[in-house]
Design a protein around this motif. Structure first.
Motif, PDB file in Angstrom:
ATOM      1  N   ARG A  73       0.345   2.606  -7.011  1.00  0.00           N
ATOM      2  CA  ARG A  73       0.364   2.620  -5.552  1.00  0.00           C
ATOM      3  C   ARG A  73      -1.011   2.984  -5.000  1.00  0.00           C
ATOM      4  NH1 ARG A  73       4.174   6.263  -1.453  1.00  0.00           N
ATOM      5  NH2 ARG A  73       3.425   5.257   0.453  1.00  0.00           N
ATOM      6  N   GLY A  74      -1.649   3.976  -5.612  1.00  0.00           N
ATOM      7  CA  GLY A  74      -2.980   4.354  -5.160  1.00  0.00           C
ATOM      8  C   GLY A  74      -4.004   3.248  -5.350  1.00  0.00           C
ATOM      9  N   GLU A 133      -1.618  -0.259  -3.112  1.00  0.00           N
ATOM     10  CA  GLU A 133      -0.776  -0.221  -1.910  1.00  0.00           C
ATOM     11  C   GLU A 133      -1.279   0.817  -0.913  1.00  0.00           C
ATOM     12  OE1 GLU A 133       2.244   1.125   0.582  1.00  0.00           O
ATOM     13  OE2 GLU A 133       3.159   1.533  -1.363  1.00  0.00           O
ATOM     14  N   ARG A 134      -2.427   0.508  -0.351  1.00  0.00           N
ATOM     15  CA  ARG A 134      -3.019   1.322   0.703  1.00  0.00           C
ATOM     16  C   ARG A 134      -3.522   0.372   1.786  1.00  0.00           C
ATOM     17  NH1 ARG A 134      -0.630   4.832  -1.329  1.00  0.00           N
ATOM     18  NH2 ARG A 134      -1.354   6.839  -2.154  1.00  0.00           N
ATOM     19  N   THR A 135      -3.550   0.835   3.017  1.00  0.00           N
ATOM     20  CA  THR A 135      -3.978  -0.021   4.119  1.00  0.00           C
ATOM     21  C   THR A 135      -5.373  -0.585   3.875  1.00  0.00           C
ATOM     22  OG1 THR A 135      -2.624   1.278   5.658  1.00  0.00           O
ATOM     23  CG2 THR A 135      -4.317  -0.130   6.616  1.00  0.00           C
ATOM     24  N   ARG A 136      -6.224   0.202   3.259  1.00  0.00           N
ATOM     25  CA  ARG A 136      -7.607  -0.260   3.019  1.00  0.00           C
ATOM     26  C   ARG A 136      -7.664  -1.429   2.045  1.00  0.00           C
ATOM     27  NH1 ARG A 136      -7.207   4.678   0.320  1.00  0.00           N
ATOM     28  NH2 ARG A 136      -7.498   4.608  -1.950  1.00  0.00           N
ATOM     29  N   HIS A 137      -6.593  -1.644   1.271  1.00  0.00           N
ATOM     30  CA  HIS A 137      -6.580  -2.745   0.312  1.00  0.00           C
ATOM     31  C   HIS A 137      -6.120  -4.064   0.930  1.00  0.00           C
ATOM     32  CE1 HIS A 137      -7.408   0.139  -2.746  1.00  0.00           C
ATOM     33  NE2 HIS A 137      -6.200   0.676  -2.779  1.00  0.00           N
ATOM     34  N   HIS A 148       5.835  -0.381   5.397  1.00  0.00           N
ATOM     35  CA  HIS A 148       4.407  -0.384   5.066  1.00  0.00           C
ATOM     36  C   HIS A 148       3.833  -1.798   4.958  1.00  0.00           C
ATOM     37  CE1 HIS A 148       4.481   3.906   3.160  1.00  0.00           C
ATOM     38  NE2 HIS A 148       5.146   3.839   4.293  1.00  0.00           N
ATOM     39  N   ALA A 172       0.929  -2.676   3.793  1.00  0.00           N
ATOM     40  CA  ALA A 172       0.259  -2.898   2.509  1.00  0.00           C
ATOM     41  C   ALA A 172       1.270  -3.279   1.437  1.00  0.00           C
ATOM     42  CB  ALA A 172      -0.515  -1.653   2.094  1.00  0.00           C
TER      43      ALA A 172
END
Length: 309
Positions: free
Chosen positions: A83-84, A87-91, A134, A136
Motif C-alpha cells: 500500500r505504501g 496506493e497513495r495519492t502521490r502515485h 480512495h 488511489a
C-alpha cells in the motif's frame, strides 16, 4: 471475474448511505471499506456491521476461507508495504500515465480481487460493493485483469463535506474509545479538489465512471438506485425497491467491514437532506471552501454562494 462497484469520493460525501441502500438490492453484496479490512478487521478484530467481532462473523470467516484458506494466511505486513508503495495519492499521476503497471500494483490488487471473488461466491451476489472511496485504490484496481471495475463517483457540496469533517464523531466499533478523523475546512477543501479530480482522471483512462450527486440521491433515491443498477448491469424491478418508503429506508443487517457508524444501523433510517452546514459552518469558512473549490463546484452544478441556492 468479480464485478465490483467501487464507491469513490472524499469521505463524508455520503458513500456509506449509498452503500447501505445498494446492499438492500437483490444480487448485491456490500462489503464496506475493504481498504481498512487488513488492519482494522483482520489484525485489530474490530466489529463487523452485523455487530460481531470480525473473527466471530460467519460471513467474513467463510470469505477468508474461500479467498486465502483462512485470514491467518494473509501477510498483513506485506499488504501494508505494498500500500505504501502504490496506493497513495502521490502515485496517481504515475498510475494514470503508465503503459503497464509495475508488479507491486498487480500484487496489491490481487489481494483485493481474491476478497471480491470470495465475497461474491459466499453471498451468491452478481455485484460486490466496495465503499473504500480512495481514489488511489481505484487507480490500482483498474489494472487488475480479474476485476470488472465500475466506479460510482459520489460528489457532495464541498461546504457540506467541510462542515462534516469538523464534527466530532465517535467510532462505535472501538466502543467510543476513538474518534473519527477531523480536518479543518481549508484542508478538506484541498482534499475535495484532489480526490474528485482523480476520479475525473480515472474516467479519462477508460474506466466506467458514473457520477452521483449526493443531494440528488437523497432527493430521489429510487431513481438514483435504478440508474446505478443499470450501470452495474443489474436488471432491477420496481418491487426490488420495496425497502424504500416516503423519506425513509428499511435496512437489514449488513456486513460492512469498516466505514461510517451508519453501517451498524438496522431498521428504519430517515432519508433527509443534511444541509446544516448552511447555517452552522461559519461564513468565513464557507467562503474559503467555496473559493478554493469554485471551479469544480461550478462544474458539478453547485451554486457558488448559499444565497444562489
Amino acid at each position: 471475474m468479480a464485478r465490483v462497484l467501487f464507491l469513490g469520493g472524499l469521505g463524508r460525501s455520503g458513500t456509506t448511505l449509498v452503500e447501505r441502500l445498494l446492499g438492500e438490492l437483490p444480487g448485491v453484496c456490500a462489503l464496506g471499506e475493504v481498504v481498512h479490512l487488513w488492519q482494522r478487521d483482520i489484525r485489530d478484530d474490530e466489529r463487523c456491521g452485523c455487530g460481531a467481532r470480525f473473527s466471530a462473523c460467519l460471513f467474513w470467516h467463510r470469505v477468508g476461507q474461500y479467498a486465502f484458506g483462512g485470514w491467518q494466511n494473509v501477510d498483513i505486513d506485506r499488504v501494508h508495504e505494498l500500500r505504501g508503495l502504490v496506493e497513495r495519492t502521490r502515485h496517481i499521476p504515475r498510475l494514470a500515465t503508465a503503459v503497464e503497471a509495475p508488479d507491486e500494483v498487480h500484487e496489491y490488487a490481487h489481494f483485493y480481487s481474491r476478497v471480491y471473488a470470495a465475497a461474491a461466491e459466499v453471498s451468491g451476489a452478481r455485484v460486490v460493493v466496495d465503499s473504500s472511496k480512495h481514489s488511489a485504490l481505484a487507480h490500482v484496481l483498474r489494472w487488475a485483469p480479474d476485476i470488472d471495475l465500475r466506479v460510482v463517483h459520489v460528489v457532495r457540496d464541498a461546504r457540506g463535506v467541510a462542515y462534516s469533517w469538523t464534527k466530532t464523531v465517535a467510532r462505535p466499533e472501538t466502543d467510543g474509545a476513538d474518534q473519527m478523523t477531523r480536518y479543518s475546512p481549508g484542508r478538506s477543501a484541498l482534499l475535495w479538489n484532489a480526490h474528485n479530480a482523480a476520479f475525473g482522471l480515472l474516467a479519462k483512462r477508460g474506466v466506467a465512471v458514473h457520477r452521483l450527486r449526493y443531494e440528488e440521491f437523497l432527493n430521489d433515491p429510487r431513481s438514483a438506485l435504478l440508474s446505478i443498477g443499470d450501470f452495474a448491469g443489474l436488471r432491477l424491478m420496481p418491487e426490488d425497491l420495496g425497502f424504500l418508503g416516503d423519506g425513509y429506508a428499511d435496512l437489514k443487517v449488513g456486513h460492512s467491514a469498516a466505514g461510517n457508524p451508519m453501517r451498524f444501523t438496522v431498521g428504519r433510517l430517515p432519508l433527509r437532506t443534511d444541509d446544516a452546514w448552511r447555517h452552522s459552518l461559519p461564513r468565513n469558512q464557507r467562503r474559503l471552501v467555496g473559493t478554493v473549490c469554485a471551479p469544480m463546484l461550478r462544474a458539478y452544478g453547485y451554486p457558488l454562494s448559499v444565497e444562489e441556492s
